[in-house]
Design an enzyme around this catalytic site. Structure first.
Site, PDB file in Angstrom:
ATOM      1  N   LEU A   7      15.594   1.683  -7.121  1.00 49.84           N
ATOM      2  CA  LEU A   7      16.783   1.368  -7.932  1.00 49.84           C
ATOM      3  C   LEU A   7      17.099  -0.125  -7.960  1.00 49.84           C
ATOM      4  O   LEU A   7      17.990  -0.548  -8.700  1.00 49.84           O
ATOM      5  CB  LEU A   7      17.998   2.159  -7.424  1.00 49.84           C
ATOM      6  CG  LEU A   7      17.869   3.681  -7.503  1.00 49.84           C
ATOM      7  CD1 LEU A   7      19.162   4.343  -7.011  1.00 49.84           C
ATOM      8  CD2 LEU A   7      17.549   4.136  -8.919  1.00 49.84           C
ATOM      9  N   LYS A   8      16.398  -0.914  -7.125  1.00 51.43           N
ATOM     10  CA  LYS A   8      16.635  -2.372  -7.061  1.00 51.43           C
ATOM     11  C   LYS A   8      18.140  -2.637  -6.976  1.00 51.43           C
ATOM     12  O   LYS A   8      18.837  -1.948  -6.223  1.00 51.43           O
ATOM     13  CB  LYS A   8      15.966  -3.055  -8.267  1.00 51.43           C
ATOM     14  CG  LYS A   8      14.468  -2.741  -8.355  1.00 51.43           C
ATOM     15  CD  LYS A   8      13.724  -3.599  -9.334  1.00 51.43           C
ATOM     16  CE  LYS A   8      12.230  -3.276  -9.275  1.00 51.43           C
ATOM     17  NZ  LYS A   8      11.419  -4.127 -10.155  1.00 51.43           N
ATOM     18  N   HIS A  85       8.254  -6.109  -1.045  1.00 47.76           N
ATOM     19  CA  HIS A  85       8.282  -5.951  -2.498  1.00 47.76           C
ATOM     20  C   HIS A  85       8.147  -7.326  -3.145  1.00 47.76           C
ATOM     21  O   HIS A  85       8.567  -8.345  -2.590  1.00 47.76           O
ATOM     22  CB  HIS A  85       9.590  -5.267  -2.940  1.00 47.76           C
ATOM     23  CG  HIS A  85       9.553  -4.886  -4.385  1.00 47.76           C
ATOM     24  ND1 HIS A  85       9.876  -5.772  -5.388  1.00 47.76           N
ATOM     25  CD2 HIS A  85       9.189  -3.738  -5.005  1.00 47.76           C
ATOM     26  CE1 HIS A  85       9.715  -5.172  -6.559  1.00 47.76           C
ATOM     27  NE2 HIS A  85       9.304  -3.946  -6.354  1.00 47.76           N
ATOM     28  N   GLU A 133       1.382  -3.957  -7.205  1.00 49.08           N
ATOM     29  CA  GLU A 133       2.291  -4.161  -8.338  1.00 49.08           C
ATOM     30  C   GLU A 133       2.091  -5.574  -8.888  1.00 49.08           C
ATOM     31  O   GLU A 133       2.600  -6.540  -8.301  1.00 49.08           O
ATOM     32  CB  GLU A 133       3.752  -4.004  -7.909  1.00 49.08           C
ATOM     33  CG  GLU A 133       4.139  -2.614  -7.476  1.00 49.08           C
ATOM     34  CD  GLU A 133       5.655  -2.425  -7.502  1.00 49.08           C
ATOM     35  OE1 GLU A 133       6.114  -1.595  -8.283  1.00 49.08           O
ATOM     36  OE2 GLU A 133       6.363  -3.116  -6.753  1.00 49.08           O
ATOM     37  N   ILE A 138       5.866  -6.208 -13.955  1.00 42.27           N
ATOM     38  CA  ILE A 138       7.080  -5.565 -13.438  1.00 42.27           C
ATOM     39  C   ILE A 138       8.235  -5.746 -14.433  1.00 42.27           C
ATOM     40  O   ILE A 138       8.473  -6.844 -14.929  1.00 42.27           O
ATOM     41  CB  ILE A 138       7.467  -6.136 -12.053  1.00 42.27           C
ATOM     42  CG1 ILE A 138       6.453  -5.696 -10.994  1.00 42.27           C
ATOM     43  CG2 ILE A 138       8.877  -5.706 -11.653  1.00 42.27           C
ATOM     44  CD1 ILE A 138       6.716  -6.228  -9.592  1.00 42.27           C
ATOM     45  N   GLY A 173       5.830  -1.264 -14.874  1.00 49.79           N
ATOM     46  CA  GLY A 173       5.818  -0.788 -16.266  1.00 49.79           C
ATOM     47  C   GLY A 173       5.604   0.707 -16.432  1.00 49.79           C
ATOM     48  O   GLY A 173       5.408   1.179 -17.552  1.00 49.79           O
ATOM     49  N   ALA A 194      10.863   1.543 -11.537  1.00 47.55           N
ATOM     50  CA  ALA A 194      12.279   1.192 -11.448  1.00 47.55           C
ATOM     51  C   ALA A 194      12.954   1.318 -12.808  1.00 47.55           C
ATOM     52  O   ALA A 194      13.689   2.269 -13.068  1.00 47.55           O
ATOM     53  CB  ALA A 194      12.421  -0.225 -10.900  1.00 47.55           C
ATOM     54  N   SER A 195      12.685   0.360 -13.705  1.00 51.29           N
ATOM     55  CA  SER A 195      13.462   0.287 -14.945  1.00 51.29           C
ATOM     56  C   SER A 195      13.347   1.535 -15.803  1.00 51.29           C
ATOM     57  O   SER A 195      14.310   1.909 -16.492  1.00 51.29           O
ATOM     58  CB  SER A 195      13.066  -0.961 -15.752  1.00 51.29           C
ATOM     59  OG  SER A 195      11.670  -1.088 -15.855  1.00 51.29           O
TER      60      SER A 195
HETATM   61  O1  LIG Z   1       8.969  -3.156  -9.061  1.00 52.35           O
HETATM   62  C1  LIG Z   1       8.779  -2.008  -9.417  1.00 52.35           C
HETATM   63  C2  LIG Z   1       8.950  -0.870  -8.500  1.00 52.35           C
HETATM   64  O2  LIG Z   1       9.116  -1.262  -7.197  1.00 52.35           O
HETATM   65  C3  LIG Z   1       8.376  -1.707 -10.800  1.00 52.35           C
HETATM   66  O3  LIG Z   1       9.440  -1.967 -11.635  1.00 52.35           O
HETATM   67  P1  LIG Z   1       9.360  -1.428 -13.156  1.00 52.35           P
HETATM   68  O4  LIG Z   1       9.112   0.041 -13.092  1.00 52.35           O
HETATM   69  O5  LIG Z   1      10.719  -1.769 -13.717  1.00 52.35           O
HETATM   70  O6  LIG Z   1       8.241  -2.188 -13.795  1.00 52.35           O
END
Ligand SMILES: O=C(CO)COP(=O)(O)O
Length: 215
Positions: A7-8, A85, A133, A138, A173, A194-195
């Site tokens: 979720l950052k 990360h 990653e 990202i 992504g 995440a996104s």
């Molecule tokens: O950093 C990420 C997961 O830890 C990847 O982020 P995204 O899925 O937003 O590209």
């Protein structure tokens, strides 16, 4: 496949996402985890979803103002933690110390890295899993599995050469079931994303789509 949603610090409702992740995991049988901010770990864990921390420091109990102690996130309900990360990079010695701290607290460990060479190096530290990653992908719309498939296969090879027991995940992504399926075909046994969920209008629908090919 393990689907770990990071979720950052996105402005989503962590409990809403956690409840959806718990339901979708129960309905599909797919393992889904949610990596929450420290302050949200307890209420995310209360939903019953597999809860992860986003980082722990290479420290023990004591005078460490502003740091994250592995035992504290474990007490709050986390069962695993990301380490190194791309948005919180550490020196190799600190990654080693964070893995040790997490293991001391009984947390599962996933060490992230930018490329296959780094994957080889961090696999040698003996975490449960590593995640490749590529930073440039990202947060974008292009999945690592289609935008840079070689980085995934090379990361799997690099980790296997060091320690076959360490799982290899990939991320960046990833937002659809097709992306998850492609990652699996490249040899990854899990995905970090995440996104695709945290910024989705309907996180539950996004999660359902992600696990659809796996269920
Ligand atoms: O950093 C990420 C997961 O830890 C990847 O982020 P995204 O899925 O937003 O590209």
């Amino acid at each position: 496949m393990f689907v770990l949603v990071n979720l950052k610090t996105y402005p989503c409702d962590p409990v809403e996402v956690a409840k959806a992740a718990k339901d979708v995991s129960d309905e599909s049988g797919v393992r889904i985890g949610v990596a929450a901010q420290d302050a949200d770990i307890a209420r995310v864990a209360d939903t019953g979803v597999e809860t992860w921390a986003q980082h722990v420091d290479s420290i023990e109990y004591g005078s460490n103002t502003g740091h994250t102690l592995a035992e504290t996130v474990a007490d709050a309900g986390a069962v695993g933690t990301l380490i190194n990360h791309s948005e919180n990079r550490l020196k190799l010695a600190d990654i080693d110390g964070s893995v040790e701290a997490a293991e001391r607290a009984g947390l599962e460990t996933c060490v992230c890295a930018n490329n296959p060479a780094q994957i080889g190096a961090v696999t040698a530290l003996g975490p449960d899993s590593v995640a490749v990653e590529p930073p440039e992908l990202i947060g974008g719309d292009v999945s690592v599995a289609t935008g840079d498939p070689d980085i995934v296969t090379d990361a799997v090879e690099a980790a296997e050469a060091v320690d076959e027991d360490v799982e290899v995940y990939c991320g960046a992504g990833i937002s659809t079931g097709d992306d998850v399926e492609s990652a699996g075909e490249l040899g990854a046994t899990g995905v970090l994303l995440a996104s695709g969920v945290a910024k989705a209008d309907d996180p539950r629908a996004a999660l359902e789509d992600l696990v659809e090919p796996l269920a």
